[in-house]
Write an enzyme that holds these catalytic residues in place. Structure first.
Site, short mmCIF file in Angstrom:
data_model
loop_
_atom_site.label_atom_id
_atom_site.label_comp_id
_atom_site.label_asym_id
_atom_site.label_seq_id
_atom_site.Cartn_x
_atom_site.Cartn_y
_atom_site.Cartn_z
N THR A 37 15.28 -24.44 -0.08
CA THR A 37 15.68 -24.74 1.30
C THR A 37 15.33 -23.62 2.27
O THR A 37 15.47 -22.44 1.96
CB THR A 37 17.20 -25.01 1.34
OG1 THR A 37 17.51 -26.02 0.38
CG2 THR A 37 17.66 -25.47 2.71
N PRO A 55 15.57 -22.65 6.78
CA PRO A 55 16.35 -23.05 7.97
C PRO A 55 15.86 -24.35 8.59
O PRO A 55 16.66 -25.17 9.03
CB PRO A 55 16.17 -21.86 8.92
CG PRO A 55 15.96 -20.69 8.01
CD PRO A 55 15.18 -21.22 6.82
N GLY A 102 15.24 -28.76 5.11
CA GLY A 102 16.35 -29.04 4.20
C GLY A 102 16.05 -30.30 3.41
O GLY A 102 15.38 -30.27 2.37
N ARG A 128 57.25 -36.45 -9.55
CA ARG A 128 57.83 -36.58 -8.20
C ARG A 128 58.54 -37.92 -8.03
O ARG A 128 57.97 -38.97 -8.36
CB ARG A 128 56.69 -36.45 -7.17
CG ARG A 128 57.09 -36.67 -5.75
CD ARG A 128 57.78 -35.48 -5.17
NE ARG A 128 58.02 -35.64 -3.74
CZ ARG A 128 58.79 -34.83 -3.04
NH1 ARG A 128 59.38 -33.80 -3.62
NH2 ARG A 128 58.97 -35.03 -1.75
N GLU A 154 21.55 -30.48 -3.55
CA GLU A 154 20.64 -31.17 -4.50
C GLU A 154 20.20 -32.52 -3.96
O GLU A 154 20.10 -33.50 -4.69
CB GLU A 154 21.32 -31.36 -5.86
CG GLU A 154 21.56 -30.08 -6.61
CD GLU A 154 20.30 -29.48 -7.21
OE1 GLU A 154 19.44 -30.23 -7.70
OE2 GLU A 154 20.18 -28.24 -7.18
C1 FAD Z 1 26.80 -24.01 -0.61
C2 FAD Z 1 25.36 -24.44 -0.62
C3 FAD Z 1 24.57 -24.07 -1.71
C4 FAD Z 1 23.22 -24.42 -1.74
N1 FAD Z 1 22.42 -23.99 -2.77
C5 FAD Z 1 21.07 -24.16 -2.66
C6 FAD Z 1 20.18 -23.52 -3.59
O1 FAD Z 1 20.63 -22.84 -4.54
N2 FAD Z 1 18.85 -23.65 -3.40
C7 FAD Z 1 18.33 -24.38 -2.38
O2 FAD Z 1 17.11 -24.44 -2.27
N3 FAD Z 1 19.13 -25.02 -1.48
C8 FAD Z 1 20.49 -24.91 -1.60
N4 FAD Z 1 21.32 -25.52 -0.68
C9 FAD Z 1 20.74 -26.31 0.39
C10 FAD Z 1 21.05 -27.80 0.31
O3 FAD Z 1 20.33 -28.38 -0.75
C11 FAD Z 1 20.73 -28.40 1.68
O4 FAD Z 1 21.76 -27.98 2.55
C12 FAD Z 1 20.61 -29.91 1.66
O5 FAD Z 1 19.46 -30.30 0.95
C13 FAD Z 1 20.55 -30.52 3.07
O6 FAD Z 1 19.64 -29.86 3.87
P1 FAD Z 1 20.11 -29.38 5.34
O7 FAD Z 1 21.35 -28.61 5.16
O8 FAD Z 1 18.97 -28.72 6.01
O9 FAD Z 1 20.49 -30.72 6.09
P2 FAD Z 1 19.49 -31.69 6.92
O10 FAD Z 1 18.32 -32.04 6.07
O11 FAD Z 1 19.23 -31.10 8.25
O12 FAD Z 1 20.38 -32.99 7.08
C14 FAD Z 1 21.38 -33.12 8.09
C15 FAD Z 1 21.98 -34.54 7.95
O13 FAD Z 1 20.95 -35.51 8.22
C16 FAD Z 1 20.81 -36.40 7.11
N5 FAD Z 1 19.40 -36.74 6.92
C17 FAD Z 1 18.35 -35.91 6.84
N6 FAD Z 1 17.23 -36.60 6.60
C18 FAD Z 1 17.57 -37.91 6.55
C19 FAD Z 1 16.89 -39.12 6.34
N7 FAD Z 1 15.57 -39.13 6.10
N8 FAD Z 1 17.58 -40.27 6.36
C20 FAD Z 1 18.92 -40.28 6.56
N9 FAD Z 1 19.63 -39.18 6.76
C21 FAD Z 1 18.98 -38.00 6.75
C22 FAD Z 1 21.34 -35.61 5.91
O14 FAD Z 1 21.73 -36.47 4.85
C23 FAD Z 1 22.49 -34.84 6.54
O15 FAD Z 1 23.62 -35.65 6.59
C24 FAD Z 1 22.68 -25.21 -0.68
C25 FAD Z 1 23.51 -25.58 0.40
C26 FAD Z 1 24.81 -25.18 0.45
C27 FAD Z 1 25.64 -25.52 1.66
#
Ligand code: FAD
Length: 393
Positions: free
Chosen positions: A132, A134, A137, A275, A375
């Site tokens: 991931t 910024p 995602g 309870r 994931e």
């Molecule tokens: C505590 C934590 C641990 C993590 N560990 C790891 C790690 O070890 N390695 C790693 O690489 N990553 C890791 N991640 C990252 C995680 O996998 C991502 O946060 C996740 O994949 C979502 O990406 P984003 O946060 O950028 O959200 P975004 O992709 O920006 O999504 C925002 C919202 O839009 C929705 N959305 C996006 N695209 C679509 C679509 N095409 N259709 C419908 N809805 C959509 C999403 O479902 C979400 O609700 C971690 C995250 C956290 C918070």
């Protein structure tokens, strides 16, 4: 309860694996669970728990014997993830991340890479998987981290965010784009970056709702020069490698979510058996029994699916796409939604007490939420499952 005893007997484990699981259950109960609330409060990395896990040599179970491991089954690994996560979800995901980052090395590494790195993992090294960014995602193919070859090194530049274990890892499997390949998806490649490599910077660790003891780091690669023989697969093979890795890590995060679900269900049942209101135990109200029936039924079905997927992997289902992708997505989706639902209901069944830190369900609710996000978010999994039915034209 006979239901759960039978479910616990489902994973097809060898006698040796059963013994190991018994040891893990004892460690989770006696060492990890009693420390969980304190680690949650302090948000400190749970080194004592990692020491206990390494005391049992647990990393070795997913490393092949040829490289210093024990090479046990995927089912045995998932059973251990579920046990540890029920005791402390932070510790569960830290340990599971070691597997997530190491499995691609086991499946796709060169003999030299495996000889060099796997014995360290088997002995207890911490690993991280960095996909991931910024601005990338859910659509990881939008990543911009750059791999530029330079003689027998590769210069890595860019950054990753939300990386579990990122600040403490001995080795990080990083995905980025090969500078000499123009087509963005075909450029994705993977490289192993070891702790202490110049140019690898830890920018910060995040302050989170749940999984507070599991560190989540933002990383920067500033002209980070890595030996070329740390490249996993060939330049451009990264996307296939990533999808294969996710096929193994998604069932693993599902087992982790089911650990949280089991813990929340157990706490709720215990509480409503004690309870009393209106002269009766809470569990004697029929409306509450209907709720329990639905939760227990879904939990039993989901655990049965976990062992179905484990069996597919242990029987040799193909690593490369599609492999077990749809089954793994279904499992991750259902297990994480269920963890959130059971944790929410467990708080509700505790009434006002469920809202207090004094009761474990408060933490379980906070820990459950992320399982629907990482994931691949559950929206993404619904898309992956749904689109697998589109007929090819
Ligand atoms: C505590 C934590 C641990 C993590 N560990 C790891 C790690 O070890 N390695 C790693 O690489 N990553 C890791 N991640 C990252 C995680 O996998 C991502 O946060 C996740 O994949 C979502 O990406 P984003 O946060 O950028 O959200 P975004 O992709 O920006 O999504 C925002 C919202 O839009 C929705 N959305 C996006 N695209 C679509 C679509 N095409 N259709 C419908 N809805 C959509 C999403 O479902 C979400 O609700 C971690 C995250 C956290 C918070």
């Amino acid at each position: 309860m006979i239901l759960f005893d039978r479910l616990d007997a489902l994973p097809p484990l060898s006698p040796e694996e059963r013994l190991l699981l018994d040891s893990v259950t004892a460690m989770a109960r006696d060492e990890i669970a009693p420390r969980a609330a304190q680690y949650d409060r302090s948000a400190l990395f749970p080194w004592e728990n990692i020491k206990a896990i390494n005391g049992l040599g647990l990393n070795a179970m997913f490393v092949p014997e040829a490289y210093g491991g024990a090479g046990l089954s995927y089912a045995a690994y998932l059973a251990c993830v579920q046990e540890i996560s029920a005791a402390c979800a932070s510790t569960g995901i830290i340990w599971a991340t070691n597997f997530h980052a190491t499995k691609p090395l086991i499946d796709f590494g060169t003999e030299e890479q495996k000889q060099r790195l796997l014995p360290r993992v088997a002995a207890g090294a911490i690993a991280a998987l960095a996909i991931t960014e910024p601005a990338a995602g859910s659509d990881a193919t939008g990543m911009t981290t750059r791999f530029a070859p330079d003689g027998d090194t590769v210069v890595v530049s860019g950054g990753k965010t939300f990386i579990s274990n990122g600040d403490v890892a001995d080795v990080i499997l990083v995905f980025g784009k090969w500078s000499q390949i123009a087509e963005p998806r075909q450029a994705i490649s993977a490289i192993l970056i070891e702790k202490g490599t110049p140019g690898l910077k830890i920018l910060r660790t995040e302050d989170k709702l749940g999984h507070r003891a599991a560190s989540t780091a933002a990383l920067a690669f500033e002209d980070c020069r890595v030996r070329r023989d740390n490249l996993l697969g060939e330049p451009g093979e990264g996307l296939a490698l990533m999808l294969a890795a996710l096929n193994k890590s998604r069932p693993s995060v599902a087992a982790h979510a089911l650990g949280i679900a089991r813990a929340a269900f157990a706490d709720a049942v215990r509480y409503i058996n004690e309870r009393r209101q209106s002269g009766r135990r809470i569990i004697e109200f029929q409306g509450i029994q209907f709720l329990l029936a639905d939760l227990a039924t879904d939990l039993a079905m989901c655990e049965a699916w976990l062992w179905h997927v484990a069996r597919l992997v242990d029987e040799g289902a193909a690593d490369l796409a599609p492999g077990i992708a749809v089954e793994a997505s279904m499992l991750k989706l259902r297990a994480s939604d269920l963890a959130m639902r059971i944790a929410t209901e467990a708080v509700q069944l505790h009434g006002g007490y469920g809202y207090l830190k004094e009761y474990r369900v408060e933490r379980l609710l906070r820990d459950a939420k992320i399982t629907q996000i990482w994931e691949g978010t559950n929206q993404i999994h619904r898309q992956l499952i749904g689109r697998s039915f589109i007929a090819r034209q």
